[in-house]
Design an enzyme around this catalytic site. Structure first.
Site, PDB file in Angstrom:
ATOM      1  N   ARG A  61      -2.094   8.755  -1.445  1.00  0.00           N
ATOM      2  CA  ARG A  61      -0.954   9.088  -1.589  1.00  0.00           C
ATOM      3  C   ARG A  61      -0.587  10.725  -1.284  1.00  0.00           C
ATOM      4  O   ARG A  61       0.701  11.076  -1.363  1.00  0.00           O
ATOM      5  CB  ARG A  61      -0.631   8.960  -3.200  1.00  0.00           C
ATOM      6  N   ALA A  90      -3.982   3.515   4.618  1.00  0.00           N
ATOM      7  CA  ALA A  90      -3.707   4.850   4.780  1.00  0.00           C
ATOM      8  C   ALA A  90      -5.071   5.504   4.608  1.00  0.00           C
ATOM      9  O   ALA A  90      -5.345   6.365   3.465  1.00  0.00           O
ATOM     10  CB  ALA A  90      -2.658   5.112   3.564  1.00  0.00           C
ATOM     11  N   LYS A 121     -13.114   7.599  -8.076  1.00  0.00           N
ATOM     12  CA  LYS A 121     -11.732   8.096  -8.455  1.00  0.00           C
ATOM     13  C   LYS A 121     -10.911   7.233  -9.128  1.00  0.00           C
ATOM     14  O   LYS A 121     -10.131   7.574 -10.085  1.00  0.00           O
ATOM     15  CB  LYS A 121     -11.015   8.465  -7.025  1.00  0.00           C
ATOM     16  N   HIS A 177      -8.545   7.735   4.699  1.00  0.00           N
ATOM     17  CA  HIS A 177      -8.853   9.146   4.783  1.00  0.00           C
ATOM     18  C   HIS A 177     -10.395   9.194   4.714  1.00  0.00           C
ATOM     19  O   HIS A 177     -11.080   8.159   4.732  1.00  0.00           O
ATOM     20  CB  HIS A 177      -7.840   9.999   3.809  1.00  0.00           C
ATOM     21  N   GLY A 188     -12.115  10.171   2.286  1.00  0.00           N
ATOM     22  CA  GLY A 188     -12.584   9.352   1.008  1.00  0.00           C
ATOM     23  C   GLY A 188     -13.140   7.912   1.407  1.00  0.00           C
ATOM     24  O   GLY A 188     -14.345   7.489   1.297  1.00  0.00           O
ATOM     25  N   HIS A 189     -12.365   7.089   1.979  1.00  0.00           N
ATOM     26  CA  HIS A 189     -12.758   5.812   2.674  1.00  0.00           C
ATOM     27  C   HIS A 189     -14.024   5.936   3.584  1.00  0.00           C
ATOM     28  O   HIS A 189     -14.786   5.077   3.618  1.00  0.00           O
ATOM     29  CB  HIS A 189     -11.393   5.313   3.190  1.00  0.00           C
ATOM     30  N   GLN A 246      -0.274  -6.053  -7.456  1.00  0.00           N
ATOM     31  CA  GLN A 246      -0.886  -4.947  -8.556  1.00  0.00           C
ATOM     32  C   GLN A 246       0.334  -3.727  -8.535  1.00  0.00           C
ATOM     33  O   GLN A 246      -0.205  -2.849  -9.210  1.00  0.00           O
ATOM     34  CB  GLN A 246      -2.256  -4.288  -7.941  1.00  0.00           C
ATOM     35  N   GLY A 284     -14.636   3.405  -4.895  1.00  0.00           N
ATOM     36  CA  GLY A 284     -14.562   4.851  -5.311  1.00  0.00           C
ATOM     37  C   GLY A 284     -14.449   5.167  -6.820  1.00  0.00           C
ATOM     38  O   GLY A 284     -13.850   4.661  -7.480  1.00  0.00           O
ATOM     39  N   MET A 297      -6.306  -0.376   0.759  1.00  0.00           N
ATOM     40  CA  MET A 297      -4.998  -0.766   0.748  1.00  0.00           C
ATOM     41  C   MET A 297      -4.552   0.034   2.057  1.00  0.00           C
ATOM     42  O   MET A 297      -3.192   0.381   2.127  1.00  0.00           O
ATOM     43  CB  MET A 297      -4.071  -0.580  -0.586  1.00  0.00           C
TER      44      MET A 297
HETATM   45  O1  PAF Z   1      -8.082   1.002  -4.725  1.00  0.00           O
HETATM   46  C1  PAF Z   1      -7.423   0.285  -4.065  1.00  0.00           C
HETATM   47  O2  PAF Z   1      -7.055   0.489  -3.020  1.00  0.00           O
HETATM   48  C2  PAF Z   1      -7.009  -0.988  -4.623  1.00  0.00           C
HETATM   49  O3  PAF Z   1      -6.654  -1.209  -5.856  1.00  0.00           O
HETATM   50  C3  PAF Z   1      -7.775  -2.360  -4.098  1.00  0.00           C
HETATM   51  C4  PAF Z   1      -9.121  -2.110  -4.787  1.00  0.00           C
HETATM   52  C5  PAF Z   1      -8.085  -2.248  -2.441  1.00  0.00           C
HETATM   53  C6  PAF Z   1      -7.537  -3.690  -4.295  1.00  0.00           C
HETATM   54  O4  PAF Z   1      -6.126  -4.037  -3.793  1.00  0.00           O
END
Ligand code: PAF
Length: 281
Positions: free
Chosen positions: A188, A32, A150, A34, A36-37, A61, A148, A30
């Site tokens: 966040r 932002a 997390k 960092h 971790g990604h 969600q 992840g 989603m």
């Molecule tokens: O973990 C997230 O960032 C979201 O829940 C995901 C898996 C991209 C689905 O929108």
């Protein structure tokens, strides 16, 4: 790095690469982004020929309008980071592109998996996550999907969806990345003040300390102790739950399962933070 905003363009790109025999690694996010990604990207690059990321703040969600509105969207910095780290393509769709016929409910039986922990505090959250991940998988058709650790409950639910719907994509779960203080990396975290970021290390400290209690205590006692620890000034813990890592159901004794995980969610400075620690094995 290619940036695709439409399903058609992304699918053409994927098809061309697949025709050349390349395997596709896909990481949904989603934004932002960092480090971790970036650790997911690194693993994707090791395990697949082509690494595709998506950035899509999925409205279905979020059960809290404010949370959705406040979700950070630093798209220029995200693109730079992905480019710098060698991502091959980014899918950056609009809501209309992802849900051209409005979001369709997914017919999934998640049993008790989505009733506990996050599911208890964020009604409808996992239905939305499963819905968007299924839609993205249908679009990208990747060989491997990277998520992840997390979001422990999230990847467990996505694995259950993959199994139920007999999706051929392999889910690869990547370890939690932490900053030096121990705080789990999260999009966040940017909403925390410097003081908040320091205080938030209490979460990982509590998880680590809980792990040390496994041989001499019971899950219920450890949960009670941890909730007290996390009731420090500024914190509003929602849960600290010790569960079987496969079923996500609470356990009575640590010996009841060979795969035990402690999951926690707490508010701090108006930011909801989650983390977890595998206590066993
Ligand atoms: O973990 C997230 O960032 C979201 O829940 C995901 C898996 C991209 C689905 O929108």
């Amino acid at each position: 790095m290619y940036v695709f905003k439409t399903v058609k363009d992304l699918q053409n790109y994927v098809a061309n690469n697949r025709n050349e025999g390349k395997t596709i690694g896909f990481t949904p996010t989603m934004g932002a982004l960092h480090q971790g990604h970036m650790s997911l990207l690194k693993i994707s690059k090791e395990k697949a020929d082509l690494s595709i990321f998506s950035i899509f703040v999925n409205p279905t969600q979020f059960n809290d309008e404010e949370d959705l509105k406040k979700y950070p969207r630093p798209i220029v910095a995200d693109i730079e980071l992905l480019e710098k780290n060698g991502c091959n393509a980014l899918f950056l769709p609009s809501v209309k592109e992802v849900y051209p016929n409005n979001p369709q409910p997914l017919n999934l039986d998640l049993g008790k998996l989505d009733k506990v922990m996050e599911g208890e505090f964020r009604e409808g959250h996992f239905a939305g996550v499963a819905q968007v991940v299924k839609r993205l998988l249908d679009i990208v058709l990747p060989d491997k999907l990277f998520m992840g650790q997390k979001d422990f409950q999230q990847f467990t639910i996505i694995q259950s969806m993959i199994d139920q719907l007999k999706i051929t994509t392999e889910l690869v779960v990547c370890p939690i990345m932490r900053v030096q203080s121990g705080l789990a990396m999260s999009s966040r975290n940017v909403r925390l003040s410097e003081k908040g970021r320091k205080e938030a290390t209490l979460i990982s400290k509590t998880l680590k300390a809980a792990k040390k209690k496994v041989d001499s205590s019971t899950p219920a006692k450890v949960e009670k102790w941890a909730m007290k620890e996390l009731s420090a000034p500024g914190f509003e813990p929602e849960y600290f739950t010790i569960v079987d890592g496969h079923t996500l159901q609470p356990i009575k004794e640590f010996s009841d399962s060979d795969y035990v995980v402690a999951c926690v969610a707490t508010w701090l400075e108006g930011v909801r933070l989650i983390d977890n620690e595998i206590l066993k094995p």
